[in-house]
Design an enzyme around this catalytic site. Structure first.
Site, mmCIF file in Angstrom:
data_model
loop_
_atom_site.group_PDB
_atom_site.id
_atom_site.type_symbol
_atom_site.label_atom_id
_atom_site.label_comp_id
_atom_site.label_asym_id
_atom_site.label_seq_id
_atom_site.Cartn_x
_atom_site.Cartn_y
_atom_site.Cartn_z
ATOM 1 N N ASN A 7 -14.395 -32.497 48.050
ATOM 2 C CA ASN A 7 -14.656 -33.536 48.787
ATOM 3 C C ASN A 7 -13.963 -33.560 50.273
ATOM 4 O OD1 ASN A 7 -14.650 -36.395 49.452
ATOM 5 N ND2 ASN A 7 -13.303 -36.832 47.656
ATOM 6 N N ARG A 94 -19.004 -33.809 46.881
ATOM 7 C CA ARG A 94 -19.322 -35.201 46.812
ATOM 8 C C ARG A 94 -19.554 -35.780 48.310
ATOM 9 N NH1 ARG A 94 -14.962 -39.749 48.662
ATOM 10 N NH2 ARG A 94 -15.896 -41.842 47.685
ATOM 11 N N HIS A 183 -18.802 -45.288 44.652
ATOM 12 C CA HIS A 183 -17.818 -45.177 43.265
ATOM 13 C C HIS A 183 -18.726 -44.711 42.184
ATOM 14 C CE1 HIS A 183 -14.327 -47.928 44.520
ATOM 15 N NE2 HIS A 183 -14.002 -46.791 44.938
ATOM 16 N N ARG A 244 -9.372 -54.215 51.820
ATOM 17 C CA ARG A 244 -10.941 -54.843 52.410
ATOM 18 C C ARG A 244 -10.982 -56.307 51.517
ATOM 19 N NH1 ARG A 244 -14.030 -49.573 49.929
ATOM 20 N NH2 ARG A 244 -12.055 -48.293 50.486
ATOM 21 N N GLU A 387 -13.482 -38.132 38.354
ATOM 22 C CA GLU A 387 -14.498 -37.824 39.257
ATOM 23 C C GLU A 387 -14.985 -36.544 39.504
ATOM 24 O OE1 GLU A 387 -12.682 -41.156 41.781
ATOM 25 O OE2 GLU A 387 -14.812 -41.498 42.592
#
Ligand code: ADP
Length: 400
Positions: A7, A94, A183, A244, A387
């Site tokens: 990643n 990823r 996600h 956010r 993940e």
């Protein structure tokens, strides 16, 4: 089969080497501050009794230098876990934004790289970095297949009524403006695991997945397929997050610009980095916020209340979208560890068939745990996400 999961960020590179025979992590680590004066590599070798950690601090000029250091460590006779890199059967990457081009993971070749590049404008901070990771891997592991696993692919099953914005239709056809969702590997992993804890197949279960980390998103998963998700064209939309904003009235943007002298070029920063929990109370780590709230800080308490309220509203919305819900699954840093937030979200949802068990909910969970009362029509579970394992599985499935 051994799969290396990569990643790559703009100045970081996260990796995990998995033995897929038993789905065990052999080694993992993080290269940080690439390109800065001093870089850091934190490497963990998993052995029978736990983890052995190695930290290297030195300038790391670029991702290739960082990956060289990783290779040296994973093949080191003492700190390493394999004799040489030819033991790695595949590399899973990823990639954040696959756009509409990628509905599944894919083996990487030149045309795939070009299609990822074509999506750069939709994810300018992520896709170029992900591509850098791919090119370094192609260079340093010649002959090893590389697979791209996209954050967006699980959400590509959404129907047009869910992914379109009520904007001029040409914005979609000409500018590719639509909901993509993110996600995806986490929502997929958790939705499949949620079916497994019920002893069912994914296609026989309706799940609401609730991923609450620094970034937060939710998904409505009907019979194994995503039918709606809270993040949008970018990961800014949906529920409230650490820094956010999540959803807000878009007219606020022109109000700020026209009447309050805010510069357009500053807005991304405000909505992405200075909003959410941080915007309300000054902190974005949920642990700090609870400590402040417990000490009597009203804004910290308000931030927690707002956070939970917004997730609760999405649960209601997704219950309506799904018609019947079998299971609600909480995951990621807050979802797995924060019993206060889980309780605030789930209490008083008996109208939706959720009988929440405050006692069972208490604690932090590193394996699947039910937090509903016996007999609850809708089950509620904490299901820790993974993940990297999902990317490794998708990599294997793609190469089969
Ligand atoms: P990322 O999205 O970066 O992967 P994580 O999934 O690690 O983030 O989640 C980070 C969030 O999890 C932070 O808000 C952090 O405060 C929260 N978190 C981690 N541990 C706990 C805990 N014990 N109690 C409450 N919140 C926690």
């Amino acid at each position: 089969m051994k799969v290396l999961v990569i990643n790559a960020g703009s100045s970081s590179l996260k990796y995990q080497l998995l033995n897929m025979e038993n789905e065990a992590v052999m080694a993992s680590g993080l290269v940080e501050r690439i390109g800065e004066k001093q870089g850091v590599l934190t490497h963990k070798k998993v052995n029978g009794t736990g983890e052995e950690k190695t930290v290297i601090e030195q300038p790391i000029a670029d991702h290739k230098v960082g990956m060289h250091l990783v290779i040296d460590l994973i093949t080191d006779p003492v700190k390493g876990v394999i004799a040489n890199t030819s033991e790695i059967d595949a590399i899973g990457h990823r990639v954040v934004q696959g756009g509409e081009a990628f509905k599944t993971s894919i083996r990487i070749d030149e045309s795939v790289k070009q299609a990822i590049r074509d999506n750069n404008p939709l994810a300018p901070l992520h896709n170029p970095a992900n591509l850098m990771g791919i090119e370094v891997a192609e260079d340093l592991f010649p002959g090893t297949p590389n697979v791209a696993v996209f954050d967006t692919e699980f959400h590509q099953t959404m129907p047009a009524k869910a992914f379109l914005y009520a904007l001029p239709y040409e914005y979609y056809t000409d500018l590719r403006i639509r909901r993509y969702g993110f996600h995806g590997t986490s929502h997929k992993y958790v939705a499949h695991k949620a079916a497994a804890v019920l002893g069912k197949k994914p296609e026989d279960v309706n799940v609401i997945t609730v991923h609450l980390g620094n970034g937060c998103s939710m998904a409505a998963v009907k019979n194994g397929k995503c039918v709606d998700t809270s993040m949008g064209m970018t990961p800014l939309a949906g529920v409230m997050m650490g820094t956010r904003s999540g959803d807000f009235d878009p007219a606020i943007i022109s109000y700020l610009v026209k009447h309050k002298g805010v510069k357009v070029e500053d807005l991304d920063d405000v909505f992405n980095k200075k909003s959410g929990l941080k915007g309300i109370c000054g902190f974005n780590d949920m642990r700090d916020i609870h400590a402040k709230a417990d000490a009597g800080d009203d804004k910290a308490k308000l931030a927690v209340d707002m956070f939970a309220y917004r997730v609760k509203k999405y649960i209601g919305a997704y219950a309506a979208v799904l018609g019947t819900v079998d299971i609600v699954a909480f995951t990621a840093g807050i979802g797995e560890n924060d019993d206060v937030v889980r309780q605030e979200i789930c209490q008083d949802l008996t109208g939706l068939g959720i009988e929440f068990d405050a006692e069972r909910n208490k604690g932090r969970f590193s394996s699947p745990q039910p937090i509903h009362k016996e007999g609850s029509r809708v089950q509620v579970w904490v299901i820790p996400t993974n993940e990297e394992l999902q990317i490794a599985q998708d990599t294997m499935d793609t190469l089969k």
